[in-house]
Write a protein that holds these residues in place. Structure first.
Motif, PDB file in Angstrom:
ATOM      1  N   VAL A   1       8.718  14.235  36.073  1.00 51.28           N
ATOM      2  CA  VAL A   1       7.335  13.853  35.786  1.00 51.28           C
ATOM      3  C   VAL A   1       7.336  12.357  35.515  1.00 51.28           C
ATOM      4  O   VAL A   1       8.031  11.891  34.605  1.00 51.28           O
ATOM      5  N   PRO A   2       6.600  11.558  36.289  1.00 50.79           N
ATOM      6  CA  PRO A   2       6.559  10.115  36.020  1.00 50.79           C
ATOM      7  C   PRO A   2       6.000   9.846  34.629  1.00 50.79           C
ATOM      8  O   PRO A   2       4.992  10.424  34.237  1.00 50.79           O
ATOM      9  N   GLN A   3       6.665   8.973  33.879  1.00 50.83           N
ATOM     10  CA  GLN A   3       6.327   8.751  32.473  1.00 50.83           C
ATOM     11  C   GLN A   3       5.475   7.509  32.220  1.00 50.83           C
ATOM     12  O   GLN A   3       5.010   7.303  31.109  1.00 50.83           O
ATOM     13  N   HIS A   4       5.283   6.675  33.244  1.00 52.89           N
ATOM     14  CA  HIS A   4       4.759   5.329  32.987  1.00 52.89           C
ATOM     15  C   HIS A   4       3.239   5.217  32.988  1.00 52.89           C
ATOM     16  O   HIS A   4       2.694   4.119  32.930  1.00 52.89           O
ATOM     17  N   PHE A   5       2.512   6.327  33.032  1.00 47.26           N
ATOM     18  CA  PHE A   5       1.049   6.282  33.042  1.00 47.26           C
ATOM     19  C   PHE A   5       0.501   6.040  31.631  1.00 47.26           C
ATOM     20  O   PHE A   5       1.263   6.026  30.659  1.00 47.26           O
ATOM     21  N   THR A   6      -0.824   5.855  31.519  1.00 45.03           N
ATOM     22  CA  THR A   6      -1.463   5.468  30.249  1.00 45.03           C
ATOM     23  C   THR A   6      -2.367   6.591  29.762  1.00 45.03           C
ATOM     24  O   THR A   6      -3.515   6.700  30.208  1.00 45.03           O
ATOM     25  N   ASN A   7      -1.862   7.418  28.848  1.00 42.90           N
ATOM     26  CA  ASN A   7      -2.611   8.590  28.393  1.00 42.90           C
ATOM     27  C   ASN A   7      -3.173   8.343  26.982  1.00 42.90           C
ATOM     28  O   ASN A   7      -2.664   8.875  25.986  1.00 42.90           O
ATOM     29  N   ILE A   8      -4.219   7.531  26.910  1.00 44.10           N
ATOM     30  CA  ILE A   8      -4.883   7.278  25.624  1.00 44.10           C
ATOM     31  C   ILE A   8      -5.517   8.562  25.101  1.00 44.10           C
ATOM     32  O   ILE A   8      -5.581   8.791  23.891  1.00 44.10           O
ATOM     33  N   HIS A   9      -5.969   9.416  26.016  1.00 41.44           N
ATOM     34  CA  HIS A   9      -6.577  10.694  25.633  1.00 41.44           C
ATOM     35  C   HIS A   9      -5.617  11.537  24.802  1.00 41.44           C
ATOM     36  O   HIS A   9      -5.955  12.004  23.702  1.00 41.44           O
ATOM     37  N   ALA A  10      -4.393  11.712  25.279  1.00 44.73           N
ATOM     38  CA  ALA A  10      -3.400  12.487  24.529  1.00 44.73           C
ATOM     39  C   ALA A  10      -3.050  11.787  23.220  1.00 44.73           C
ATOM     40  O   ALA A  10      -2.854  12.442  22.186  1.00 44.73           O
ATOM     41  N   GLY A  11      -2.967  10.459  23.256  1.00 47.51           N
ATOM     42  CA  GLY A  11      -2.672   9.712  22.031  1.00 47.51           C
ATOM     43  C   GLY A  11      -3.724   9.932  20.969  1.00 47.51           C
ATOM     44  O   GLY A  11      -3.405  10.144  19.791  1.00 47.51           O
ATOM     45  N   LEU A  12      -4.994   9.897  21.358  1.00 46.96           N
ATOM     46  CA  LEU A  12      -6.091  10.116  20.404  1.00 46.96           C
ATOM     47  C   LEU A  12      -6.072  11.534  19.846  1.00 46.96           C
ATOM     48  O   LEU A  12      -6.295  11.747  18.649  1.00 46.96           O
ATOM     49  N   GLN A  13      -5.801  12.514  20.704  1.00 47.68           N
ATOM     50  CA  GLN A  13      -5.712  13.900  20.222  1.00 47.68           C
ATOM     51  C   GLN A  13      -4.599  14.033  19.188  1.00 47.68           C
ATOM     52  O   GLN A  13      -4.792  14.649  18.128  1.00 47.68           O
ATOM     53  N   PHE A  14      -3.470  13.480  19.503  1.00 46.12           N
ATOM     54  CA  PHE A  14      -2.322  13.539  18.605  1.00 46.12           C
ATOM     55  C   PHE A  14      -2.649  12.858  17.274  1.00 46.12           C
ATOM     56  O   PHE A  14      -2.402  13.387  16.191  1.00 46.12           O
ATOM     57  N   ALA A  15      -3.237  11.661  17.365  1.00 44.24           N
ATOM     58  CA  ALA A  15      -3.557  10.889  16.159  1.00 44.24           C
ATOM     59  C   ALA A  15      -4.587  11.608  15.293  1.00 44.24           C
ATOM     60  O   ALA A  15      -4.474  11.626  14.055  1.00 44.24           O
ATOM     61  N   ARG A  16      -5.599  12.194  15.927  1.00 43.20           N
ATOM     62  CA  ARG A  16      -6.639  12.901  15.162  1.00 43.20           C
ATOM     63  C   ARG A  16      -6.035  14.055  14.366  1.00 43.20           C
ATOM     64  O   ARG A  16      -6.370  14.244  13.178  1.00 43.20           O
TER      65      ARG A  16
ATOM     66  N   TYR B   1       0.839  -1.194   0.000  1.00 39.96           N
ATOM     67  CA  TYR B   1       0.000   0.000   0.000  1.00 39.96           C
ATOM     68  C   TYR B   1       0.879   1.251   0.000  1.00 39.96           C
ATOM     69  O   TYR B   1       0.793   2.094   0.897  1.00 39.96           O
ATOM     70  N   GLN B   2       1.723   1.369  -1.021  1.00 39.80           N
ATOM     71  CA  GLN B   2       2.697   2.460  -1.041  1.00 39.80           C
ATOM     72  C   GLN B   2       2.062   3.838  -1.030  1.00 39.80           C
ATOM     73  O   GLN B   2       2.701   4.816  -0.656  1.00 39.80           O
ATOM     74  N   GLY B   3       0.804   3.948  -1.445  1.00 36.44           N
ATOM     75  CA  GLY B   3       0.133   5.246  -1.459  1.00 36.44           C
ATOM     76  C   GLY B   3      -0.441   5.647  -0.117  1.00 36.44           C
ATOM     77  O   GLY B   3      -0.964   6.751   0.035  1.00 36.44           O
ATOM     78  N   ASP B   4      -0.353   4.768   0.875  1.00 35.56           N
ATOM     79  CA  ASP B   4      -0.916   5.057   2.187  1.00 35.56           C
ATOM     80  C   ASP B   4       0.016   5.914   3.036  1.00 35.56           C
ATOM     81  O   ASP B   4       1.219   5.987   2.793  1.00 35.56           O
ATOM     82  N   PHE B   5      -0.575   6.520   4.053  1.00 33.45           N
ATOM     83  CA  PHE B   5       0.186   7.223   5.079  1.00 33.45           C
ATOM     84  C   PHE B   5       0.107   6.411   6.359  1.00 33.45           C
ATOM     85  O   PHE B   5      -0.978   5.969   6.766  1.00 33.45           O
ATOM     86  N   LEU B   6       1.238   6.209   7.025  1.00 29.82           N
ATOM     87  CA  LEU B   6       1.280   5.457   8.272  1.00 29.82           C
ATOM     88  C   LEU B   6       2.182   6.159   9.271  1.00 29.82           C
ATOM     89  O   LEU B   6       3.294   6.559   8.937  1.00 29.82           O
ATOM     90  N   GLN B   7       1.696   6.311  10.491  1.00 30.30           N
ATOM     91  CA  GLN B   7       2.491   6.912  11.568  1.00 30.30           C
ATOM     92  C   GLN B   7       2.234   6.135  12.853  1.00 30.30           C
ATOM     93  O   GLN B   7       1.075   5.845  13.187  1.00 30.30           O
ATOM     94  N   THR B   8       3.293   5.783  13.553  1.00 30.40           N
ATOM     95  CA  THR B   8       3.153   5.184  14.875  1.00 30.40           C
ATOM     96  C   THR B   8       3.348   6.268  15.930  1.00 30.40           C
ATOM     97  O   THR B   8       4.275   7.076  15.841  1.00 30.40           O
ATOM     98  N   VAL B   9       2.465   6.292  16.913  1.00 31.66           N
ATOM     99  CA  VAL B   9       2.545   7.236  18.025  1.00 31.66           C
ATOM    100  C   VAL B   9       2.586   6.438  19.320  1.00 31.66           C
ATOM    101  O   VAL B   9       1.719   5.591  19.564  1.00 31.66           O
TER     102      VAL B   9
END
Length: 378
Positions: free
Chosen positions: A250-265, A200-208
């Protein structure tokens, strides 16, 4: 005491040093689970394993950067992606359980779809020569030379897929280091990278990667990544951090799906793609969210964090972004996580699945392909 017998070497089975390919494949397994710690350790092994390191460098798998630190090469990244695909679609492993048909066909293979009569404007490259010659022979009753008329022409009914923008949200919280979960999740993300590169060379893919914050990962950063180590062990945590003036720790090990979704959107909405999707791979309920310019870290998981996360997921869905959520469940303690991803599916109209780390690979790949949605015929 064990007993050993020694005989004279007869030369029939000469010693063959391990190939650079196999050496790097072994190294890459450690990279999947432990990230750049493995590359840092190579520095200390230079004296005792110099021949091995030189072999890997000579074959183009590792190199040194401008600071003299080891890093993987583009050739190494491509091999890791290919190996990840092979691992997920190993025919031998599928045969052991019985064959299962899948829409995936390995990188470099051709999918022959239904054949139809040629129409003006069809590409000649899609011509089905076997069916075309068969029509010509039938029409003229055999014999040579074979005269091909326009009505004999048959083409593969190729369907051209619309371009898709995909963000993989990869959980990097502290708990992902257990049971080999992060290594398997990283392998899946790399496999999708290999699939996009090959098919799918025409696709865009990003890992966050998401943890207490969220940040995009290049291919090399993905390989070097590892879960954030747990840095506080309090049974209850309620921290509010001002992002404009954060403290030194700042402790880094928490689970921030909210920030991930904002970034991805924001990422997918910048792409000129008809189809947009977000794939979430996580092993825990959200324990962090954003409130304006404040970061909230709350443990045990709080309703306010869940509501913020579900609200952002709903916004993604309202902007026509398809969401798939995969919860890595290892024991019965994960009941609340299963409930949360089901709520994600309910508010977004997407899909959710619970699985263990070893079994998620093909599920995620199939979801990625299905998330590309309908194909537009040209």
């Amino acid at each position: 005491m064990p007993r050993f017998e020694y005989t004279k070497f007869d030369g029939e089975d000469p010693f063959a040093p391990q190939s650079a390919d196999k050496l790097f494949d072994q190294l890459s397994e450690y990279l999947m689970h432990y990230g750049d710690e493995v590359l840092e350790d190579l520095q200390s092994l230079e004296d005792e394993n110099d021949d091995v390191l030189k072999l890997l460098q000579k074959q183009g798998y590792i190199e040194k950067d401008e600071k003299g630190q080891y890093r993987v090469t583009p050739k190494a990244i491509k091999r890791m992606e290919t190996k990840s695909l092979e691992h997920l679609f190993d025919v031998r492993r599928q045969d052991a359980l019985g064959r299962h048909e899948t829409s995936f066909r390995g990188v470099g293979q051709t999918v022959h779809e239904e054949t139809r009569a040629y129409e003006y404007g069809d590409q000649v490259s899609n011509l089905n020569m076997q069916e075309t010659l068969k029509n010509a022979l039938t029409r003229q009753g055999g014999g040579v030379p074979i005269g091909i008329h326009e009505e004999d022409l048959m083409v593969y009914d190729t369907q051209y897929q619309t371009r898709c923008a995909t963000v993989i949200l990869l959980d990097m919280s502290g708990s992902m280091s257990r049971y080999g979960k992060y290594g398997q999740a990283k392998k899946v993300a790399m496999a999708i990278g290999g699939l996009v590169r090959g098919k799918y060379q025409g696709d865009f893919l990003q890992t966050v990667g998401f943890y207490s914050y969220a940040s995009p990962l290049t291919e090399r950063e993905l390989i070097n990544s590892a879960p954030k180590p747990v840095s506080i062990y309090d049974s209850r945590v309620a921290l509010t951090i001002n992002l404009d003036a954060p403290p030194s720790f700042v402790p880094q090990h928490f689970t921030n799906i909210h920030a991930g979704l904002q970034f991805a959107r924001r990422i997918v909405n910048k792409q000129q793609a008809q189809n947009k999707q977000i794939i979430i791979i996580t092993d825990g309920e959200p324990t962090a969210h954003l409130e304006g310019r404040n970061l909230r870290l709350l443990y045990p998981p709080a309703d306010v964090t869940a509501r913020a996360t579900l609200s952002e997921a709903k916004r993604c869905a309202d902007e026509n972004i398809h969401i798939s959520s995969f919860a890595l469940i290892e024991d019965y303690f994960y009941h609340d996580l299963a409930n949360f991803v089901e709520k994600l599916a309910m508010v977004t109209g997407g899909i959710s699945a619970t699985c263990n780390a070893q079994d998620m690979g093909q599920m995620v790949i199939e979801s990625f392909i299905a998330g590309r949605r309908k194909r537009t015929r040209m």
